[in-house]
Design a protein around this motif. Structure first.
Motif, mmCIF file in Angstrom:
data_model
loop_
_atom_site.group_PDB
_atom_site.id
_atom_site.type_symbol
_atom_site.label_atom_id
_atom_site.label_comp_id
_atom_site.label_asym_id
_atom_site.label_seq_id
_atom_site.Cartn_x
_atom_site.Cartn_y
_atom_site.Cartn_z
ATOM 1 N N SER A 108 1.132 -0.959 0.151
ATOM 2 C CA SER A 108 0.059 0.070 0.353
ATOM 3 C C SER A 108 0.994 1.365 -0.146
ATOM 4 O O SER A 108 0.563 2.261 -0.893
ATOM 5 N N LEU A 111 2.086 1.460 -3.532
ATOM 6 C CA LEU A 111 1.293 2.015 -4.788
ATOM 7 C C LEU A 111 1.071 3.364 -4.170
ATOM 8 O O LEU A 111 1.466 3.852 -5.415
ATOM 9 N N GLY A 163 2.997 -4.933 -10.082
ATOM 10 C CA GLY A 163 1.948 -4.194 -10.411
ATOM 11 C C GLY A 163 0.695 -5.245 -10.060
ATOM 12 O O GLY A 163 -0.030 -5.067 -9.150
ATOM 13 N N THR A 164 1.299 -6.592 -10.255
ATOM 14 C CA THR A 164 0.040 -7.979 -10.672
ATOM 15 C C THR A 164 0.443 -7.815 -8.712
ATOM 16 O O THR A 164 -0.523 -8.182 -8.491
ATOM 17 N N LEU A 167 -1.639 -5.155 -7.022
ATOM 18 C CA LEU A 167 -2.400 -5.545 -6.686
ATOM 19 C C LEU A 167 -3.244 -5.993 -6.216
ATOM 20 O O LEU A 167 -4.045 -6.092 -5.292
ATOM 21 N N MET A 168 -3.006 -7.829 -6.394
ATOM 22 C CA MET A 168 -3.527 -8.974 -5.555
ATOM 23 C C MET A 168 -2.949 -9.010 -4.178
ATOM 24 O O MET A 168 -4.360 -9.406 -3.530
ATOM 25 N N THR A 170 -3.499 -6.141 -2.601
ATOM 26 C CA THR A 170 -3.820 -5.353 -1.702
ATOM 27 C C THR A 170 -5.597 -5.017 -1.611
ATOM 28 O O THR A 170 -6.342 -4.987 -0.771
ATOM 29 N N THR A 171 -5.501 -5.471 -2.943
ATOM 30 C CA THR A 171 -7.120 -6.165 -3.196
ATOM 31 C C THR A 171 -7.702 -7.256 -2.423
ATOM 32 O O THR A 171 -9.466 -7.749 -2.205
#
Lengths: 217, 217
Positions: A108, A111, A163-164, A167-168, A170-171
Motif C-alpha cells: 500500500s 503503490l 503491479g500484479t 494489486l493482488m 492490496t485487493t
DNA sequence: ACTATAATTAACTTATTGGTTAGTTAATAA
DNA sequence: TTATTAACTAACCAATAAGTTAATTATAGT
C-alpha cells in the motif's frame, strides 16, 4: 547480567515510534496519519517524534527507508541461493510476494508513492526500486545470454510482476467480498500468496522461455 | 437564438467544480486537495461545493463516478468493433491505455483507491472495476472456448494488465529521470504508450495463445 | 555527590480546513 | 409587478494537526 530495564532508552523509543508509524502510515496513508495518534499508540509524548525525526516527513522517510531496506535485502539475500535464471526469477517473485504479504504495509505504501511521482520521499524510494530493478534485469539478461529466455523489455516485465503482486495483495479483502456478493465471477478469492506466485511465474515463463528450449535452465 | 450568457447556471457551475476537482484530486490526492483551493481554481465560492455535492466525500464520489463511467464506456464501446478474441484483447488494452494516458488522473486516482481497500468510495470504484473485469474475463473465456487461448486465472491477468499500464503511466517522469541519471539502465524511458501496449499485448498473447494454434483467431 | 547532557513531558501556538449560516441577488412564472 | 425559488456570497466556527518551547527528570562519567 541481563539488561536492566531503563526508564529512558533512546533506541527503544525510536524503534517504538518507527514500528507504530509503519502500521499507522499504511492504515491511514501519509496525510491522515496524525502525530498525536502516533504518540498515543506508541505510548510516548508527541514531542519525541519531532525530537528524533525532526518532522513528519522525516519520520516518513525513515519508515520508507526501513521497509525498503528490508525487502531489498530479503530479495537480494534469497537470490544468492540460485544461479539458474528460471530459479532466480521464481525466487525473486516469491520472495517479494511473501514479504509483501507478511508486511501488507509494503504494497500500500509503495503503490501510493509510485502513483504519485514518489510524492513524499522520491530519493529513498527511488534508489531501492532501482536496485531491485537492476537485479531483476540482470536475471533476465543472464537468461537471454544463456539462450533460454527471449529478449524483452525488462522495465515492463518488472512492473508487470510488481503491479500484479501489489494489486493482488492490496485487493485481497475486496476480492473476497466481491466473490461473496456474486459467486459467478472468479476473483481468485481463495488463492493464497503461493498459488498466486505459482500462477504468475508460470505466465512469466510462458512469456520468456524460448520455445523448445524449455529445459535449458 | 443562441443561449444567453447567464450569470447563474447550476449545470455550468457544477461542471466547473467537477472539472477542477478531477485535476486537483489527482495532483494532490484526496487528503491534500483543499476545498478552498478548489473554489479558487473554479472561480466560485467555496460554499457552492457543499451546496452541490454536500461534502468533500460526495464531491470525490462524483469525480470518481464521472471518470470511471468514461473509461468504462470507452472500453465497452471500442469492444463492439471486434469479435475475434485476440483483437478484443488488444482493443481492451489499447483503449484503456490510451484513455489513461490522455487522462493521467485516472491511473493515480485508481491506484490510490485500489491500494487502500477502496478507501474513500468503495462502491463506485467497485462496480466500475467489476464491469471492466467482466468484459475482460468474457474475452478470455471466448478465446478458451474457441480453443485459441489456454485456460488462465482471469483476475490475475486483469491486474497484470492494469497494474502494468497504470505503473508505466504514473512513473513516466520518474523513469525518464532515472534514465538521464544513469543511462546504463533501460527504463523504457523513450517508449510512448502505443509501444508499451504493443509490448504488453505481445507478452499477453505469448502467455495465452495455444502453441501451434496461433493463427486461430 | 556533582554535573553535564540526553530523554521526556505538558502546555501552547499557529495555520489550515471542512463545513455552516444568514443574508443577497438573479431568474422565472403567475 | 410581484412573489417564489434557486443560485450565490462573505463571514464565521470548531476541530484538528504539525510543530515549538521551556521546564523536568533520568543517566552516566568524573
Amino acid at each position: 547480567m541481563s539488561k536492566k530495564i531503563q526508564k529512558r532508552n533512546a533506541e527503544a523509543s525510536k524503534a517504538l515510534i518507527i514500528t507504530h508509524a509503519i502500521t499507522l502510515f499504511s492504515e491511514k496513508g501519509y496525510a491522515f496519519a496524525s502525530m498525536d495518534a502516533l504518540a498515543k499508540r506508541s505510548g510516548l509524548n508527541k514531542a519525541m517524534v519531532f525530537y528524533y525525526f525532526k518532522n513528519k516527513k522525516g519520520l516518513y522517510a525513515a519508515v520508507m527507508h526501513k521497509i525498503l531496506i528490508q525487502i531489498q535485502s530479503a530479495v537480494l539475500e534469497e537470490n544468492k541461493q540460485h544461479s539458474a535464471p528460471r530459479e532466480e526469477l521464481e525466487g525473486f517473485v516469491r520472495t517479494y510476494a511473501r514479504f509483501a504479504c507478511k508486511h501488507p504495509y509494503l504494497p500500500s505504501l509503495l503503490l501510493r508513492e509510485l502513483s504519485d511521482n514518489g510524492a513524499i520521499v522520491p530519493e529513498v524510494l527511488f534508489t531501492s526500486m532501482k536496485q531491485l530493478f537492476v537485479l531483476f534485469s540482470s536475471i533476465l539478461k543472464k537468461g537471454e545470454d544463456r539462450g533460454c529466455f527471449v529478449h524483452t523489455a525488462p522495465m515492463i516485465l518488472y512492473f508487470m510482476v510488481l503491479g500484479t503482486l501489489n494489486l493482488m495483495i492490496t485487493t485481497k479483502t475486496l476480492r473476497i467480498q466481491a466473490h461473496q456478493e456474486d459467486s459467478e465471477i472468479d476473483t481468485f478469492a481463495s488463492g493464497n500468496i503461493d498459488e498466486i506466485v505459482d500462477y504468475i511465474v508460470e505466465e512469466m515463463l510462458r512469456m520468456l522461455v524460448v520455445p523448445n528450449k524449455g529445459d535449458n535452465q
